[in-house]
Design an enzyme around this catalytic site. Structure first.
Site, mmCIF file in Angstrom:
data_model
loop_
_atom_site.group_PDB
_atom_site.id
_atom_site.type_symbol
_atom_site.label_atom_id
_atom_site.label_comp_id
_atom_site.label_asym_id
_atom_site.label_seq_id
_atom_site.Cartn_x
_atom_site.Cartn_y
_atom_site.Cartn_z
ATOM 1 N N CYS A 188 -3.009 -2.638 6.125
ATOM 2 C CA CYS A 188 -3.200 -1.297 6.678
ATOM 3 C C CYS A 188 -4.582 -1.164 7.312
ATOM 4 O O CYS A 188 -4.821 -0.254 8.108
ATOM 5 C CB CYS A 188 -2.978 -0.221 5.621
ATOM 6 S SG CYS A 188 -4.021 -0.346 4.163
ATOM 7 N N GLN B 270 -5.025 -0.628 -4.652
ATOM 8 C CA GLN B 270 -5.709 -1.709 -5.366
ATOM 9 C C GLN B 270 -6.486 -1.204 -6.572
ATOM 10 O O GLN B 270 -6.499 -1.846 -7.628
ATOM 11 C CB GLN B 270 -6.637 -2.462 -4.407
ATOM 12 C CG GLN B 270 -7.345 -3.633 -5.050
ATOM 13 C CD GLN B 270 -8.161 -4.429 -4.050
ATOM 14 O OE1 GLN B 270 -7.865 -4.454 -2.863
ATOM 15 N NE2 GLN B 270 -9.192 -5.104 -4.524
ATOM 16 N N CYS C 89 0.843 -1.196 0.000
ATOM 17 C CA CYS C 89 0.000 0.000 0.000
ATOM 18 C C CYS C 89 0.879 1.247 0.000
ATOM 19 O O CYS C 89 1.757 1.391 0.850
ATOM 20 C CB CYS C 89 -0.904 -0.023 1.235
ATOM 21 S SG CYS C 89 -1.694 1.534 1.621
ATOM 22 N N GLU C 90 0.636 2.138 -0.936
ATOM 23 C CA GLU C 90 1.450 3.343 -1.020
ATOM 24 C C GLU C 90 1.149 4.344 0.100
ATOM 25 O O GLU C 90 1.921 5.270 0.320
ATOM 26 C CB GLU C 90 1.288 4.016 -2.381
ATOM 27 C CG GLU C 90 -0.071 4.595 -2.650
ATOM 28 C CD GLU C 90 -0.221 5.169 -4.054
ATOM 29 O OE1 GLU C 90 -0.982 6.125 -4.202
ATOM 30 O OE2 GLU C 90 0.425 4.661 -4.997
ATOM 31 N N HIS C 91 0.053 4.166 0.799
ATOM 32 C CA HIS C 91 -0.298 5.093 1.873
ATOM 33 C C HIS C 91 0.388 4.773 3.194
ATOM 34 O O HIS C 91 0.709 5.681 3.958
ATOM 35 C CB HIS C 91 -1.817 5.104 2.092
ATOM 36 C CG HIS C 91 -2.570 5.563 0.896
ATOM 37 N ND1 HIS C 91 -3.791 5.034 0.541
ATOM 38 C CD2 HIS C 91 -2.277 6.488 -0.047
ATOM 39 C CE1 HIS C 91 -4.215 5.618 -0.564
ATOM 40 N NE2 HIS C 91 -3.319 6.497 -0.947
ATOM 41 N N HIS C 92 0.573 3.474 3.489
ATOM 42 C CA HIS C 92 1.140 3.073 4.776
ATOM 43 C C HIS C 92 2.361 2.158 4.643
ATOM 44 O O HIS C 92 2.946 1.762 5.643
ATOM 45 C CB HIS C 92 0.072 2.353 5.621
ATOM 46 C CG HIS C 92 -1.119 3.206 5.891
ATOM 47 N ND1 HIS C 92 -2.286 3.111 5.158
ATOM 48 C CD2 HIS C 92 -1.312 4.201 6.786
ATOM 49 C CE1 HIS C 92 -3.153 3.996 5.600
ATOM 50 N NE2 HIS C 92 -2.594 4.673 6.588
ATOM 51 N N HIS D 143 -6.037 -6.050 3.087
ATOM 52 C CA HIS D 143 -5.076 -4.970 3.283
ATOM 53 C C HIS D 143 -4.614 -4.929 4.732
ATOM 54 O O HIS D 143 -5.426 -4.728 5.639
ATOM 55 C CB HIS D 143 -5.718 -3.622 2.911
ATOM 56 C CG HIS D 143 -6.038 -3.518 1.465
ATOM 57 N ND1 HIS D 143 -5.343 -2.694 0.612
ATOM 58 C CD2 HIS D 143 -6.981 -4.141 0.702
ATOM 59 C CE1 HIS D 143 -5.840 -2.810 -0.613
ATOM 60 N NE2 HIS D 143 -6.829 -3.686 -0.572
#
Length: 185
Positions: free
Chosen positions: A146, A116, A75-78, A144
């Site tokens: 995250c 995703q 995940c690019e956010h976390h 996920h």
């Protein structure tokens, strides 16, 4: 990959969370993480077109489905993993690709910092661009980390995304057939 920058970042991270990077179990961690990044993020150095360019003539207009392709992404956010299964269906227009090439295409995009929704679209777009089929349907089901190990903490929750291109966009019968073929209809 810039291993030196990755190693430096890991040392700073360990220091930032209050760890002693010179402690026995952590001394080689920066190097291990740098090597791991080559595998987890190796998709940046790959082109799906390489895998999808080797095609075979096929005089069929019937749906080709490859289901349950396992994948792992980050995940690019976390920067936590998400993983699951990809299902791909396409209607050839004179040419098909070797089945392993669909799985390799999934890997090209999964091995990047990603979300995703974007992963689903990238796979579908690459197949449309390089195979030029009459249509493509890509569905991803994933869990996920995250969402399961931090934040709301709901393990076992599955997220589904799909992308339809070409004749799948308006033909609900084809959409239903694809869903039945992957065991979701």
């Amino acid at each position: 990959m810039d291993y030196g920058k990755i190693e430096q970042a890991v040392r700073l991270f360990l220091e930032g969370i209050g760890e002693d990077g010179s402690r026995g179990g952590l001394q080689e961690t920066p190097e291990r993480i740098a090597k791991m990044c080559e595998q987890l993020f190796g998709g940046y150095n790959q082109d799906a077109g390489v895998h999808l360019s080797r095609t075979f003539q096929a005089e069929t207009g019937n749906m080709v489905v490859e289901k349950d392709i396992p994948f792992y992404s980050v995940c690019e956010h976390h920067l936590l993993p998400f993983y699951g299964r990809v299902h791909i269906g396409y209607i050839p227009d004179g040419k098909v690709v070797g089945l392993s090439k669909l799985a390799r295409t999934v890997e090209v995009y999964a091995r990047r910092a990603q979300i995703q929704e974007q992963l689903t679209e990238q796979i579908a777009a690459a197949i449309m661009e390089h195979l030029q089929p009459k249509g493509v349907f890509v569905m991803i089901e994933a869990e996920h980390m995250c969402m399961t190990m931090r934040g709301v903490q709901k393990p076992g929750t599955s997220t589904s995304t799909y992308a339809v291109k070409g004749i799948y966009e308006e033909d609900t019968n084809l959409q239903q057939m694809f869903m039945k073929m992957i065991g979701r209809g």
